[in-house]
Design an enzyme around this catalytic site. Sequence first.
Site, short mmCIF file in Angstrom:
data_model
loop_
_atom_site.label_atom_id
_atom_site.label_comp_id
_atom_site.label_asym_id
_atom_site.label_seq_id
_atom_site.Cartn_x
_atom_site.Cartn_y
_atom_site.Cartn_z
N LEU A 1 0.87 -1.07 0.00
CA LEU A 1 0.20 -0.04 0.06
C LEU A 1 0.68 1.36 -0.01
O LEU A 1 0.55 2.14 -0.47
CB LEU A 1 -0.78 -0.07 1.18
CG LEU A 1 -1.97 -1.19 1.36
CD1 LEU A 1 -3.13 -1.07 2.23
CD2 LEU A 1 -2.54 -1.36 -0.23
N ASN A 2 2.08 1.31 0.48
CA ASN A 2 2.94 2.31 0.98
C ASN A 2 4.25 1.77 0.67
O ASN A 2 4.74 1.19 1.66
CB ASN A 2 2.62 2.96 1.89
CG ASN A 2 3.52 4.35 2.10
OD1 ASN A 2 4.68 4.45 1.78
ND2 ASN A 2 2.97 5.55 2.36
N GLU B 1 5.84 -8.66 10.54
CA GLU B 1 6.74 -9.81 11.19
C GLU B 1 7.59 -10.56 10.23
O GLU B 1 8.66 -11.03 10.69
CB GLU B 1 5.83 -10.64 11.87
CG GLU B 1 5.54 -10.05 13.33
CD GLU B 1 4.25 -10.49 13.85
OE1 GLU B 1 4.50 -11.23 14.79
OE2 GLU B 1 3.20 -10.30 13.27
MO1 MOS Z 1 3.30 -9.37 17.27
S1 MOS Z 1 4.27 -10.51 18.26
O1 MOS Z 1 1.80 -10.35 16.79
O2 MOS Z 1 3.00 -7.77 17.93
#
Ligand code: MOS
Length: 728
Positions: free
Chosen positions: A619-620, A694
Amino acid sequence: MNTDYVGQPLTRRDGPLKVSGGATYSADLHPPGLAYAVAVGSTVGRGLVAAVDTASVEKMPGVLKVLTHKTVMRLKQIPPFNMGGSLGEKRNPLQDDVIYHAGQIVAVVVGDTLEHAQAGADSLRIRYDALAPVTHLDKGVKAPASSFTSKYPIERGKAQERLKGCEVTLDVNYKTPHEHHHPIETHATTAVWEGEKLTVYDATQNNFGIRKGLAMAFGIPNSQVRVLCKFIGGAFGCKGAMWSHVALAAAAAKMVGRPVRLQLTRPQMVTLVGHRALTEQRVALGADKQGKILAAVHEGRNSTSTISDFTEPFTITTPMLYNIPNVFCNQHVVRVNEGTPTYMRAPGESPGTFAFECALDELAAQIGLDPIELRLRNYAETDPSDGKPWSSKSLRECYAKGAERIGWSQRSAQPGAHRDGDWLVGLGMATATYPAVHFPATCAARVLADGRLQFRTGTHEMGTGTATVMAQLGAEIMEYPLEKTEFELGDTDLPVAPVSGGSATTGSVGTALHEAAAELRKKLTALGATTLELPVAGTECKGGFVFATADPKRRISWSELAKSAGGMVEALADIKQFGSPAHSKHSFGAQFAEVRVDPDLGIVRVSRFVGVYGCGRILNHKTAASQMRGGITMGLGMALMEESVMDKASGRWLSPNLAGYHVPTNADVPAIEVILLDEHDPHVNAVGTKGIGEIGITGVAAAVVNAIYNATGKRVRELPVVPARLLS
Ligand code: MOS
């Protein structure tokens, strides 16, 4: 007018407020009459609170009250986060005299100033019936399998039997240490009661979870609790659950009849708000000489507290990442006297990909095969864990692009072959992966009489750009100027949003926003068509107007429609299902590190890093690349620096500060090249995003450790790779 905002590398909207000091964090609010609470942590690691001398402290100047397990108001039982509640652990704070870990809150001193409260806390005499804490995993109690959130063992085929007959086998153990999130913003809760109504300003990734937990604790309906959090100074998972200080701040405010703030200190951040559990992992692989992996065993254990069986799911990617016919994964947890661990950036995937991706590198070396080629020979064309097709997967391109950018063809298969003065130079790589997670989300979309377009939901701005990218998405969908498009967040008075965890915010909240925009467009079209006396079929809605398709001059503005509708036109979306259930949804990537190692001093410098990812639609590009750079930087810390060491005798942490807990600084971080491949994923959700929070950290530690092997020929199987481990 061009309203193609999605993808543009726009600067974060909250940037100017943050750099000018205008952004108010949870500890920056000063409601009238504010009193200050200071938490007092247990100095012993296990035992009972025998006596607390509250009387002498309550006579001190400015001290309003001392809360202990005897004097604090009774709280109703709050279930933990993973059981539909929101507490970070299975224990209501300060309701009994039992001490489970050093640093546990055993008293809270409330004063009219922070200094008075601190003086009271410093003077408080507590007598303990202390017991020796159990801190070593070999001495802790193994929790029953029934208490875990995932079901183990996870088995496909007959991996343990199949291993024995393989031409090439490998059986190795890896270890990752306790790690702490250490966001720059310390946790803080400011609680204000007005009668039976509670307002809380909290540093949280989970506004509605905190609301629910507080409503449960005080036995009041959700509607009587309001939680606000407009800015977050980093979180990484430790602000996902509700921890003890939150409930105690609200209890203190109720007891003294004034607003109360409880802010944790940096040392308290190490004991009271979770950490990444220590893991010990075994990886056993069996392959043929061509590099086809026939069996994989991944098992081990992690530390947890004596009150909550938190599983760090480090085997989570093993059944799905490669096409391996026989897989056996098993995990258990061991209860020791430490605080309860919690989610920390890619829980499971971070320590799990370290072990498994290093083991693949070891296998490749054993067979004499290029590490990328080994991964390609075991490439999963569909998800081997459930047989489903991937919603999208560009991992091959990630390997190819990353290899090209890092100069993989220059890599010597023979370790220790590249020397530059005192430095040995090596290249390493690993796969990155994270699932596309979604949680139910709601969002409102509305136009106001002054022409503003607003999207509203109680989600969080963790510093990652949510407010900016959601405005981009909303403006583009409605084909409306971005300057007149607002995104409101951070308040439980707004429509319900899920915890901002699991890299799920953009996909979940974005899908709700997408649907809310569609509903708003429908409403505006219907209203406009009626006003203009047009059939809906011949009416369009975009750019601030509803108009006749055949004659665009026949039109009415959204603000006119809002005016006649009493000030606004609003639509609400409530999304519970995301994307195609027939597909397996994951982001993938490839991490490449170049390291320079001084073999005499054991010093490792990461000199270059390349990360290539397929995460669906971006998106950015600016905020997304920043996320990846942050994840990689955290991964470099995991590889080389981050480790919390406990004093085994006392159960206390030896480095409860940023002087002892090393994280990468600018001088430690090389030029990082982030490449986000353009992926079109029609199956994942309505927006096409797979999540980016993540995946950036996954595989990084393995890429660095594999590069260290390539540079030196030395295999290190325990993180972080500090000089002592490299030289031993
Ligand atoms: Mo994360 S460890 O799902 O903030």
